[in-house]
Write an enzyme that holds these catalytic residues in place. Structure first.
Site, short mmCIF file in Angstrom:
data_model
loop_
_atom_site.label_atom_id
_atom_site.label_comp_id
_atom_site.label_asym_id
_atom_site.label_seq_id
_atom_site.Cartn_x
_atom_site.Cartn_y
_atom_site.Cartn_z
CG ASN A 121 -1.72 1.28 1.24
OD1 ASN A 121 -1.88 2.05 0.52
ND2 ASN A 121 -2.26 1.32 2.57
CD1 TRP A 122 3.76 1.40 -2.95
CD2 TRP A 122 3.24 2.32 -4.86
NE1 TRP A 122 4.56 0.86 -3.74
CE2 TRP A 122 4.08 1.49 -4.98
CE3 TRP A 122 2.94 2.93 -5.92
CZ2 TRP A 122 4.67 0.95 -6.42
CZ3 TRP A 122 2.94 2.56 -7.20
CH2 TRP A 122 4.33 1.47 -7.29
CE LYS A 123 -0.20 3.07 4.80
NZ LYS A 123 0.18 3.23 6.37
CG HIS B 18 -5.76 2.15 5.31
ND1 HIS B 18 -5.18 3.11 6.17
CD2 HIS B 18 -4.78 1.06 5.00
CE1 HIS B 18 -4.10 2.64 6.45
NE2 HIS B 18 -3.80 1.39 6.08
CD GLU C 252 -2.76 5.58 6.80
OE1 GLU C 252 -2.61 5.52 5.57
OE2 GLU C 252 -1.77 5.01 7.64
CD GLU D 54 -3.54 -2.57 7.28
OE1 GLU D 54 -2.51 -3.04 6.53
OE2 GLU D 54 -4.19 -1.38 7.05
N GLY E 60 2.57 1.97 10.55
CA GLY E 60 3.53 3.04 10.32
C GLY E 60 4.32 3.41 11.77
CB SER F 42 5.27 -2.18 11.50
OG SER F 42 4.99 -0.64 11.98
N GLY G 184 2.92 -1.34 4.34
CA GLY G 184 2.82 0.17 3.73
C GLY G 184 4.26 0.69 3.41
N GLY G 185 5.07 1.22 4.55
CA GLY G 185 6.36 1.60 4.21
C GLY G 185 7.39 0.79 3.71
P1 PGA Z 1 2.85 -0.02 7.47
O1 PGA Z 1 1.25 0.43 6.93
O2 PGA Z 1 3.34 -1.07 6.92
O3 PGA Z 1 3.62 1.36 7.17
O4 PGA Z 1 2.65 0.09 9.04
C1 PGA Z 1 0.53 -0.60 6.65
C2 PGA Z 1 -0.76 -0.27 6.17
O5 PGA Z 1 -1.17 0.80 6.49
O6 PGA Z 1 -1.31 -0.69 5.22
#
Ligand code: PGA
Length: 249
Positions: A9-11, A95, A97, A167, A173, A213, A234-235
Site C-alpha cells: 500500500n503506497w498510500k 483503511h 487512515e 491492521e 507506521g 509495520s 505500507g512503508g
Molecule cells: P505500515 O502500513 O506497513 O507502514 O505500517 C500498513 C498499512 O497501513 O497498510
C-alpha cells in the site's frame, strides 16, 4: 487454503514516473506464473499508466479507495467503473487512515465494499482496533462490528471475492508489529466470524492478511501462522528491493 497474498500500500507516495519505474522492476523480478498473488495499491494518478505497464504481468493493481455510487455529482470521487477502466482489479476499503482522517464509518465502508464487488473489483476490507481499544480489551468487539457491518447485505457468492486485512491501528507506521500470536488470534477470530456469517467453505478460502509495520524481518514468522494468508505492507512496500524481499520470504 488461499494462495499467499502479498500487497503493498503506497498510500500518498510516488509520482507516475516513480510508480512506473518500481512496477517495471518488480514485474521483471517476478514474471508469471507466481505462486503468490502480488498486488500494489497505488495512488489514483498512477493507476492508468500502471494498468498498461502491468498488463500480462504477475503483478495485480489496486486502488486505495472508491466511491459507492456509479457516477454523479460527487466532486473529487472515483467510481468502480473508472477504476476498472485503468486495469485495476482490487481496491482497499476502510483503511484506518480513511476512518481516522476522513471520518469513514462502517456504513459507507459497506456501501463501498458492495459497489466494488458489484463491479467485479476485489475489495480489501481493513479492520483493526486502536491502542486504547486493545488496552480496554475491546479488540474482538471492535473487529466483530467492523466485519459484521462492513460485510452487511452480502451473500457467500460475493464474499468469495473479498479479502480481509487485519491492521491493528497501533501497529501501522509505528514500527510496532503485532506479535505473530497476537495477529493469529485475531485472524482466527475473523475466520470464525466469516464462517458464522457465510459458511465454513467460504471462510476457509478467504484470504485474511495482516498489516502493520510488516518488513522483511518479521514476515516469515507472521506467515507461519495458520490463519495469516498474506500481508499488506505500507512503508516497506515503497522500496522495490525491500518489497521483493517481502515477496520472497
Ligand atoms: P505500515 O502500513 O506497513 O507502514 O505500517 C500498513 C498499512 O497501513 O497498510
Amino acid at each position: 487454503m488461499p494462495r499467499p497474498f502479498i500487497a503493498g500500500n503506497w498510500k500518498m507516495n510516488k509520482t507516475i514516473g516513480e510508480a512506473l519505474e518500481f512496477a517495471g522492476a518488480l514485474a521483471r523480478r517476478f514474471p508469471p506464473p507466481q505462486q503468490r498473488e502480488i498486488v500494489i495499491a497505488a495512488p489514483y494518478t498512477a493507476l492508468h499508466a500502471l494498468g498498461r505497464a502491468l498488463r500480462d504481468t504477475a503483478i495485480g493493481l489496486s486502488a486505495q479507495n472508491i466511491h459507492w455510487e456509479e457516477q454523479g455529482a460527487y466532486t473529487g470521487e472515483i467510481s468502480a467503473r473508472m477504476l476498472l477502466e485503468t486495469g485495476c482489479r482490487y481496491v482497499i476499503v476502510g483503511h484506518s487512515e480513511r476512518r481516522r482522517y476522513f471520518s469513514e464509518k462502517n456504513k459507507e465502508i459497506n456501501w463501498k465494499v458492495r459497489a466494488a464487488l458489484k463491479a467485479g473489483l476485489r475489495p480489501i476490507l481493513c479492520v483493526g482496533e486502536t491502542l486504547e481499544e486493545r488496552a480496554d480489551k475491546k479488540t474482538f468487539g471492535v473487529v466483530r462490528r467492523q466485519l459484521k457491518e462492513g460485510l452487511n447485505n452480502l451473500g457467500p457468492g460475493d464474499i468469495r471475492h473479498a479479502i480481509v486485512a487485519y491492521e491493528p491501528v497501533w501497529a501501522i507506521g509505528t514500527g510496532k508489529t503485532a506479535s505473530p500470536a497476537q495477529a493469529q488470534e485475531v485472524h482466527r477470530f475473523i475466520r470464525q466470524l466469516t464462517a458464522e456469517f457465510f459458511g465454513k467453505d467460504v471462510a476457509a478460502d478467504m484470504p485474511i492478511i495482516y498489516g502493520g509495520s510488516v518488513n522483511p524481518g518479521n514476515i516469515r514468522d507472521l506467515m507461519a501462522e495458520p490463519d495469516i494468508n498474506g500481508v499488506l505492507a505500507g512503508g516497506a512496500s515503497l522500496d522495490v528491493d525491500t518489497f521483493a524481499e517481502i515477496i520472497l520470504s
